[in-house]
Every structure is written in C-alpha cells, then in structure tokens.
Design a protein around this motif. Sequence first.
Motif, PDB file in Angstrom:
ATOM      1  N   ALA A 209       0.644  -1.206   0.104  1.00 11.13           N
ATOM      2  CA  ALA A 209      -0.006  -0.060   0.023  1.00 11.13           C
ATOM      3  C   ALA A 209       0.946   1.254   0.074  1.00 11.13           C
ATOM      4  CB  ALA A 209      -0.823  -0.036   1.068  1.00 11.13           C
ATOM      5  N   ASP A 210       1.965   1.158   0.599  1.00  4.58           N
ATOM      6  CA  ASP A 210       2.886   2.339   0.871  1.00  4.58           C
ATOM      7  C   ASP A 210       4.292   1.773   1.044  1.00  4.58           C
ATOM      8  OD1 ASP A 210       3.170   5.504   0.941  1.00  4.58           O
ATOM      9  OD2 ASP A 210       3.953   4.837   3.126  1.00  4.58           O
ATOM     10  N   GLY A 211       5.289   2.163   0.471  1.00  2.23           N
ATOM     11  CA  GLY A 211       6.506   1.849   0.574  1.00  2.23           C
ATOM     12  C   GLY A 211       7.236   1.145  -0.572  1.00  2.23           C
ATOM     13  N   HIS A 212       6.750   1.152  -1.814  1.00  3.24           N
ATOM     14  CA  HIS A 212       7.286   0.724  -2.877  1.00  3.24           C
ATOM     15  C   HIS A 212       8.731   0.866  -3.142  1.00  3.24           C
ATOM     16  CE1 HIS A 212       3.032   0.474  -4.113  1.00  3.24           C
ATOM     17  NE2 HIS A 212       3.373  -0.602  -5.032  1.00  3.24           N
ATOM     18  N   HIS A 213       9.327   2.270  -2.950  1.00  2.00           N
ATOM     19  CA  HIS A 213      10.634   2.199  -3.128  1.00  2.00           C
ATOM     20  C   HIS A 213      11.503   1.614  -2.163  1.00  2.00           C
ATOM     21  CE1 HIS A 213       9.071   5.777  -5.807  1.00  2.00           C
ATOM     22  NE2 HIS A 213      10.216   5.302  -6.345  1.00  2.00           N
ATOM     23  N   ARG A 214      10.857   1.498  -0.702  1.00  2.00           N
ATOM     24  CA  ARG A 214      11.697   0.885   0.316  1.00  2.00           C
ATOM     25  C   ARG A 214      11.532  -0.530   0.075  1.00  2.00           C
ATOM     26  NH1 ARG A 214       8.400   3.554   5.002  1.00  2.00           N
ATOM     27  NH2 ARG A 214       6.949   4.204   3.209  1.00  2.00           N
TER      28      ARG A 214
ATOM     29  N   PRO B 209     -10.554  -1.390   6.502  1.00  2.00           N
ATOM     30  CA  PRO B 209     -10.406  -1.003   5.253  1.00  2.00           C
ATOM     31  C   PRO B 209      -9.542   0.434   5.309  1.00  2.00           C
ATOM     32  CG  PRO B 209     -12.544  -1.230   5.806  1.00  2.00           C
ATOM     33  CD  PRO B 209     -11.963  -1.277   7.048  1.00  2.00           C
ATOM     34  N   LEU B 210      -8.366   0.611   4.478  1.00  2.00           N
ATOM     35  CA  LEU B 210      -7.642   1.969   4.200  1.00  2.00           C
ATOM     36  C   LEU B 210      -8.276   2.806   3.620  1.00  2.00           C
ATOM     37  CD1 LEU B 210      -5.496  -0.495   5.311  1.00  2.00           C
ATOM     38  CD2 LEU B 210      -3.769   1.111   3.915  1.00  2.00           C
ATOM     39  N   ARG B 211      -7.892   4.153   3.569  1.00  2.00           N
ATOM     40  CA  ARG B 211      -8.344   5.195   2.766  1.00  2.00           C
ATOM     41  C   ARG B 211      -7.483   5.254   1.516  1.00  2.00           C
ATOM     42  NH1 ARG B 211      -8.675  10.219   6.463  1.00  2.00           N
ATOM     43  NH2 ARG B 211      -6.645   9.191   7.129  1.00  2.00           N
ATOM     44  N   VAL B 212      -7.912   5.430   0.392  1.00  2.00           N
ATOM     45  CA  VAL B 212      -6.980   5.871  -0.566  1.00  2.00           C
ATOM     46  C   VAL B 212      -7.197   7.202  -0.966  1.00  2.00           C
ATOM     47  CG1 VAL B 212      -6.397   5.052  -2.959  1.00  2.00           C
ATOM     48  CG2 VAL B 212      -7.537   3.483  -1.385  1.00  2.00           C
ATOM     49  N   ARG B 213      -6.085   7.791  -1.089  1.00  2.00           N
ATOM     50  CA  ARG B 213      -5.993   9.453  -1.542  1.00  2.00           C
ATOM     51  C   ARG B 213      -4.951   9.607  -2.615  1.00  2.00           C
ATOM     52  NH1 ARG B 213      -5.641  12.614   4.365  1.00  2.00           N
ATOM     53  NH2 ARG B 213      -7.884  12.215   4.944  1.00  2.00           N
ATOM     54  N   SER B 214      -4.957  10.556  -3.133  1.00  2.00           N
ATOM     55  CA  SER B 214      -4.129  10.822  -4.366  1.00  2.00           C
ATOM     56  C   SER B 214      -2.906  11.611  -3.971  1.00  2.00           C
ATOM     57  CB  SER B 214      -4.770  11.758  -5.357  1.00  2.00           C
ATOM     58  OG  SER B 214      -5.843  11.221  -5.908  1.00  2.00           O
ATOM     59  N   ILE B 215      -1.609  11.417  -4.825  1.00  2.00           N
ATOM     60  CA  ILE B 215      -0.587  12.171  -4.622  1.00  2.00           C
ATOM     61  C   ILE B 215      -0.400  13.034  -5.723  1.00  2.00           C
ATOM     62  CG2 ILE B 215       2.116  11.973  -4.592  1.00  2.00           C
ATOM     63  CD1 ILE B 215       1.624   9.056  -3.818  1.00  2.00           C
TER      64      ILE B 215
ATOM     65  N   ARG C 155       4.392   5.721 -11.345  1.00  2.00           N
ATOM     66  CA  ARG C 155       4.670   5.922  -9.954  1.00  2.00           C
ATOM     67  C   ARG C 155       3.998   7.007  -9.117  1.00  2.00           C
ATOM     68  NH1 ARG C 155       9.327   6.187 -13.340  1.00  2.00           N
ATOM     69  NH2 ARG C 155       9.787   8.044 -14.124  1.00  2.00           N
ATOM     70  N   LYS C 156       3.856   6.781  -8.050  1.00  2.00           N
ATOM     71  CA  LYS C 156       3.114   7.925  -6.989  1.00  2.00           C
ATOM     72  C   LYS C 156       1.692   8.045  -7.519  1.00  2.00           C
ATOM     73  CE  LYS C 156       6.635   8.833  -4.425  1.00  2.00           C
ATOM     74  NZ  LYS C 156       6.642   8.350  -2.993  1.00  2.00           N
ATOM     75  N   SER C 157       0.888   6.890  -7.783  1.00  2.00           N
ATOM     76  CA  SER C 157      -0.322   7.102  -8.407  1.00  2.00           C
ATOM     77  C   SER C 157      -1.468   7.071  -7.086  1.00  2.00           C
ATOM     78  CB  SER C 157      -0.727   5.860  -9.224  1.00  2.00           C
ATOM     79  OG  SER C 157      -0.121   5.852 -10.402  1.00  2.00           O
ATOM     80  N   THR C 158      -0.974   6.537  -5.796  1.00  2.00           N
ATOM     81  CA  THR C 158      -1.794   6.378  -4.933  1.00  2.00           C
ATOM     82  C   THR C 158      -1.164   6.666  -3.493  1.00  2.00           C
ATOM     83  OG1 THR C 158      -1.307   3.899  -4.692  1.00  2.00           O
ATOM     84  CG2 THR C 158      -3.261   4.585  -6.069  1.00  2.00           C
ATOM     85  N   SER C 159      -2.062   7.088  -2.448  1.00  2.00           N
ATOM     86  CA  SER C 159      -1.485   7.065  -1.316  1.00  2.00           C
ATOM     87  C   SER C 159      -2.719   6.518  -0.218  1.00  2.00           C
ATOM     88  CB  SER C 159      -1.516   8.774  -0.812  1.00  2.00           C
ATOM     89  OG  SER C 159      -1.065   9.138   0.444  1.00  2.00           O
ATOM     90  N   PHE C 160      -2.128   5.273   0.006  1.00  2.00           N
ATOM     91  CA  PHE C 160      -2.987   4.833   1.304  1.00  2.00           C
ATOM     92  C   PHE C 160      -2.806   5.144   2.391  1.00  2.00           C
ATOM     93  CE2 PHE C 160      -3.019   1.804  -2.399  1.00  2.00           C
ATOM     94  CZ  PHE C 160      -4.249   0.976  -2.282  1.00  2.00           C
TER      95      PHE C 160
ATOM     96  N   HIS D  77      -7.621  12.944  -8.520  1.00  2.00           N
ATOM     97  CA  HIS D  77      -8.680  12.168  -7.851  1.00  2.00           C
ATOM     98  C   HIS D  77      -8.302  10.675  -7.472  1.00  2.00           C
ATOM     99  CE1 HIS D  77     -12.756  11.744  -6.386  1.00  2.00           C
ATOM    100  NE2 HIS D  77     -12.725  10.565  -7.056  1.00  2.00           N
ATOM    101  N   PRO D  78      -8.379  10.437  -6.267  1.00  2.00           N
ATOM    102  CA  PRO D  78      -8.070   8.929  -5.805  1.00  2.00           C
ATOM    103  C   PRO D  78      -8.512   7.920  -6.649  1.00  2.00           C
ATOM    104  CG  PRO D  78      -9.272   9.799  -4.190  1.00  2.00           C
ATOM    105  CD  PRO D  78      -9.032  10.744  -5.101  1.00  2.00           C
ATOM    106  N   VAL D  79      -7.727   6.730  -6.701  1.00  2.00           N
ATOM    107  CA  VAL D  79      -8.011   5.419  -7.508  1.00  2.00           C
ATOM    108  C   VAL D  79      -8.805   4.756  -6.736  1.00  2.00           C
ATOM    109  CG1 VAL D  79      -7.185   3.490  -9.001  1.00  2.00           C
ATOM    110  CG2 VAL D  79      -6.075   6.087  -8.880  1.00  2.00           C
ATOM    111  N   ARG D  80      -9.644   3.743  -6.977  1.00  2.00           N
ATOM    112  CA  ARG D  80     -10.404   2.937  -5.950  1.00  2.00           C
ATOM    113  C   ARG D  80      -9.552   1.797  -5.575  1.00  2.00           C
ATOM    114  NH1 ARG D  80     -13.816   2.820 -10.205  1.00  2.00           N
ATOM    115  NH2 ARG D  80     -13.753   0.557 -10.305  1.00  2.00           N
ATOM    116  N   GLU D  81      -9.469   1.360  -4.403  1.00  2.00           N
ATOM    117  CA  GLU D  81      -8.676   0.063  -4.120  1.00  2.00           C
ATOM    118  C   GLU D  81      -8.933  -1.162  -4.667  1.00  2.00           C
ATOM    119  OE1 GLU D  81      -7.528  -2.670  -0.179  1.00  2.00           O
ATOM    120  OE2 GLU D  81      -9.025  -1.115   0.058  1.00  2.00           O
ATOM    121  N   GLU D  82     -10.141  -1.494  -5.211  1.00  2.00           N
ATOM    122  CA  GLU D  82     -10.236  -2.688  -6.092  1.00  2.00           C
ATOM    123  C   GLU D  82      -9.535  -2.702  -7.399  1.00  2.00           C
ATOM    124  OE1 GLU D  82     -14.309  -0.356  -5.979  1.00  2.00           O
ATOM    125  OE2 GLU D  82     -12.690  -0.782  -4.769  1.00  2.00           O
TER     126      GLU D  82
END
Length: 425
Positions: free
Chosen positions: A216-221, A252-258, A404-409, A385-390
């Motif tokens: 959900a968060d941390g692709h680079h790491r 459930p997590l919230r999905v926000r935009s970057i 890259r940086k499409s979503t922020s969970f 605008h954020p992407v849906r988690e599904e």
Amino acid sequence: MNTRGPADQGLRLIPFRGLRYVPEQVGSLAAVTSPPYDVVVRPDGLHHLESADPHNIVRLILPQADTAAARHEQAAATLNRWLAEGVLAPDPDPALYVYEQSDGDILQRGVIGALALSDPADGIVLPHEDVMAHVVEDRADLMRTTAAHLEPLLLTYRGDGDATGTTAVVERTVHRTPLLATTTEDGYSHRLWAVTDPAERAEIETDLAGRQALIADGHHRWATYLRLQREHTDPGPWDFGLVLLVDTVRHPLRVRSIHRLLHGLPVADALASLDGPFRVRAVAGPLAHALDVLADAAAEGNAFLLAGDGGFHLADRPDEALLARTVPADRPADWRTLDATVLHSVLLDHIWRIPDDPAHIAYIHDTAAAVEQAERHGSTAVLMHPVREEVVRDLARQGVTMPRKSTSFGPKPATGLVLRSLTLG
C-alpha cells in the motif's frame, strides 16, 4: 536454516528486537515521530520536525548535508550516538508488534514484523506502482550505511472477516497494557504492544502462511530491500524487511491521491497548452469545493484540477484521438484509463514535455501544501482524484504496475515508534 528465497506458502513474518525511544530521554514520543520520509513536505515540514525535538526521527530518515554520502554517514553517526547515549534502546526480546492508530471514527490495527522478502513474480507481495531509480539508490545507501530499517512499509492483506488467526491475536492484545501510547499533532492516537508468546506468534505465522499482500505504501523501500538482499549473498537479516501488515477486510484503508508540482511551469502556460486537447474551465473556490467538482468530473472520465495562480481550473474530457495516439495500447483497459496514466503519457510526455525527475516534478501528498507551494513559486499544481482500491488490487494481481506515485493509502504508520537494526536481528 536457509532463509533465502520466497516464503514456501505465503507471508512469513518473524519477530525482531525493536529499537525504540527511551521516554525519559526525549521530550515526548509525539515530538520525536514523523510521517514517512516521502510525505514530509520540504523544507517547511522538515524544519518543523527538526525543531520539535533534537532527537526527532527525521534526522535519521532525511538527514541534511551537502552530499548524499555525507547525509547517510551523518544519519549513521546520529543513530550510533543515540544508541550510545540511551536515547534509543533495543527491546530485550524479539517480538512481533501490534500497532493501533485511531482518530475519531478511524481505527486501524495491524502487526509489525520482519517479513521474508520475495520477488514480485512469486505473487506473495504485490507491488502496484513503478519506482524511480534515484530514490531506490538513495534509500539503499541510507539503509546500507545505517544498517537499519528506520520505518515500516504499509502492506495490506485480505483476511477471512472473522476473529481468528492474526485478527484474534490483535484483538486480544489491545486489551493489555501497551508499550507506548502517544497522540501526534495530526490528531492520531498511536499504541504499540509486543507479542512475545510463542503460541500467539505461531497463531499469526499459521494464519499468514497462505496469504498474499499488496504494497500500500513503500514501493521504493521494498525495491530497496530487494536490492540490498541481492548484495548480501549469505542468508541473514537482509532477507527480511520491516513492514506493518493490515487486514483490510477488518480495517479498510483510505486511498488518497498524490499530487504533482510542476516546477517552472506557470498555470497560464499549462492551460494554454491544454485548451483544445482537453475541455478547460475555471472552477470556483474554496479548495474543498474545487475538489468536489474534480470528483464529479472524475466519475465521468479523466479529469485534473490545476492550481497555482490563485484560482482553480478543471481540465477534463480529453480528446479520444489524442488518447489513442499517446497512451500505450499494450496494457489492460483499467491501466490505460487511469488518471495517472493519462497525466504521464499525454500531459507530461506529449503536451508539456516535462521530464519525470526531481528537477521538474515534485510529488506532494497534502493537497493544500501542493497549492500553497505552486502559488509561492509561480508553478503549477496538478491535483488528482484518488483511485479505487479494487482497481489497484486487480491490476497488481495481473502483474501490471501503475505509474509511480499513483496512490496514497492511509493512515500511514508513524515513523519513529519502532525501528529494526540489521545487526541486532
């Protein structure tokens, strides 16, 4: 035992001796925490955190010096000094850690541990975004130099929806006395418990063995973990990475935009290039209202909100022929129609011709901060605008990564509550 290679059946989470702040040595636990390194808005947010407490974790995750090598050496020296001075200390026994975040009606609980690393092709841990090579290089040098994992990644999995396995352990644990409890300035309350009982750890291990996780968060790491694992040929601590695992059936997590900040591109120039390929119109403020208009437009198709000149401008209804010419056709339809795909393929690459590198683009999580920085520097903020988690999960299962940086969970784990040393195990 050979720890190399993917987990045999699924997720393998092992305990570790967490490094934690000694409360008596710092002003407050809240004052030494930070958001994840890529969420800190620099320079304002960085200076704010540095002044909050001389031991704020930002001095480790975002050290300041003239060169990358000097920054990372400084972080390692700071970490070693804090350990020697007793500011940070390892827990006496290896543990998994139950972690809770709450704020009003938001409640998130999960388990922090060291997760066995696996290649995306193994289908155990699924990435959903591309990464930037220079960021992976920077994080790798920092981890290599400090020999530590300074902040956990956020991974999600889909549980069975009942209070068994990991969920049962978590829900029993939160009724015990926590190791720490604090409330950070963003209003979130944080609590942490150690799970050291072998039976409870086995309960978690058995439950996770057949599961699959989404980053959900941390692709680079995560990419950094894999890179450093390849550098260490012998089995050992580099075969595991620090993560927080959250069951999104339960929480459930919230999905926000970057959002994107385009350096050196005035809003007037950005709009002049879009008028024709997109429908462009002014939108009344304040920001909250403009974002509502963006949400309505995004429900119908690709839409972006531009800001930086004191107003708001909606760009939507892209020309279909333009999309057909510029968006790669070798990906699933869900990928081709993503706002991030259209932004990068059509706007950045084709219309504005802006290279995707730090000299030209900054990625900012906070919407108001993106607008403020654009207005301050005469640049353009592109609000998403954020992407849906599904959609994210479906693409990840197909092995398709998003731009890259499409979503922020979120909520994201606070940095500084527990660290992992690669020398302590």
